[in-house]
Enzyme design. Structure first.
Site, PDB file in Angstrom:
ATOM      1  N   LYS A  42      42.119  53.591  37.151  1.00 17.88           N
ATOM      2  CA  LYS A  42      41.840  52.453  36.612  1.00 17.88           C
ATOM      3  C   LYS A  42      40.808  52.240  35.580  1.00 17.88           C
ATOM      4  O   LYS A  42      39.773  52.995  36.060  1.00 17.88           O
ATOM      5  CB  LYS A  42      41.723  51.112  37.513  1.00 17.88           C
ATOM      6  CG  LYS A  42      43.062  50.709  37.902  1.00 17.88           C
ATOM      7  CD  LYS A  42      42.984  49.373  38.802  1.00 17.88           C
ATOM      8  CE  LYS A  42      44.043  49.136  39.775  1.00 17.88           C
ATOM      9  NZ  LYS A  42      43.473  48.130  40.966  1.00 17.88           N
ATOM     10  N   ARG A  91      46.969  35.235  48.880  1.00 15.48           N
ATOM     11  CA  ARG A  91      47.008  34.168  47.801  1.00 15.48           C
ATOM     12  C   ARG A  91      48.565  33.509  47.723  1.00 15.48           C
ATOM     13  O   ARG A  91      48.800  32.586  47.954  1.00 15.48           O
ATOM     14  CB  ARG A  91      46.673  34.576  46.571  1.00 15.48           C
ATOM     15  CG  ARG A  91      45.246  34.695  46.327  1.00 15.48           C
ATOM     16  CD  ARG A  91      44.663  35.491  45.059  1.00 15.48           C
ATOM     17  NE  ARG A  91      45.202  36.928  45.225  1.00 15.48           N
ATOM     18  CZ  ARG A  91      45.106  38.122  44.487  1.00 15.48           C
ATOM     19  NH1 ARG A  91      44.201  37.798  43.463  1.00 15.48           N
ATOM     20  NH2 ARG A  91      45.323  39.389  45.057  1.00 15.48           N
ATOM     21  N   SER A 129      41.008  38.944  39.921  1.00 17.39           N
ATOM     22  CA  SER A 129      39.882  39.600  39.304  1.00 17.39           C
ATOM     23  C   SER A 129      40.490  39.788  37.523  1.00 17.39           C
ATOM     24  O   SER A 129      39.934  39.577  36.651  1.00 17.39           O
ATOM     25  CB  SER A 129      39.539  40.918  39.700  1.00 17.39           C
ATOM     26  OG  SER A 129      38.808  40.698  40.854  1.00 17.39           O
TER      27      SER A 129
END
Ligand code: ADP
Length: 161
Positions: A42, A91, A129
């Site tokens: 990434k 979440r 994020s």
């Protein structure tokens, strides 16, 4: 014996969602290790060193928090640092499938390390994020979603790009 938990993540950047999980974990454990998982595939907004510095600054007054970075298997890192528990935040249903797989894989790799899930607090269930970065890139307001000094760092970084 002190009970230490490892809380791994990319933390690129560290948000109030992460902060909430870390603070709640500190009510359960004697100490936590915030461990930045290095992922060379990434391209991050902040380098590993920048993330280390940011998170260290955030917890500078709390000796119960260690901050580190690691490459490779999370369970290995947990064992190496004396943590028997890995903390993850949940979440939405979307997190669940991935986390279930990962927790089971980790148990297979290292049965002595347990994964513990904490539900997001309702103020931050929609914060990731990734979406904080996207909103910042398009000039949206991210105040309240990340600690104030991280908000400034994100805006400065986005302005450079
Ligand atoms: P993100 O998923 O935000 O891109 P990370 O990979 O750094 O970030 O996440 C590390 C851990 O923190 C994961 O377990 C993730 O589910 C959890 N987490 C991230 N954001 C939140 C939030 N808003 N509330 C609760 N947990 C969260």
């Amino acid at each position: 014996m002190s009970h230490i938990a490892l809380y791994p993540g990319s933390f690129d950047p560290f948000t109030n969602g992460h902060l909430g999980i870390a603070q709640r974990a500190l009510q359960v454990f004697d100490g936590i290790i915030l461990a930045i998982a290095i992922n060379s595939r990434k391209t991050p907004l902040f380098s590993v060193d920048e993330r280390l510095a940011m998170i260290r600054e955030l917890f500078a007054d709390d000796s119960r928090v260690q901050v580190t970075a690691f490459e490779g298997l999370t369970v290995k890192q947990a064992r190496a640092m004396g943590a028997k528990v890995i903390i993850r935040g949940l979440r939405a249903v979307a997190d669940f499938e991935y986390e279930l797989q990962m927790a089971n894989m980790n148990r297979k790799l290292e049965p002595t390390v347990e994964t513990l899930f904490m539900m997001t607090s309702e103020e931050y269930f929609f914060v990731s994020s990734q979406n904080v970065k996207e909103v910042a890139f398009y000039g949206g307001d991210i105040s309240g979603l990340v600690p104030p000094f991280i908000d400034s760092l994100i805006r400065a970084r986005v302005a450079q790009r």
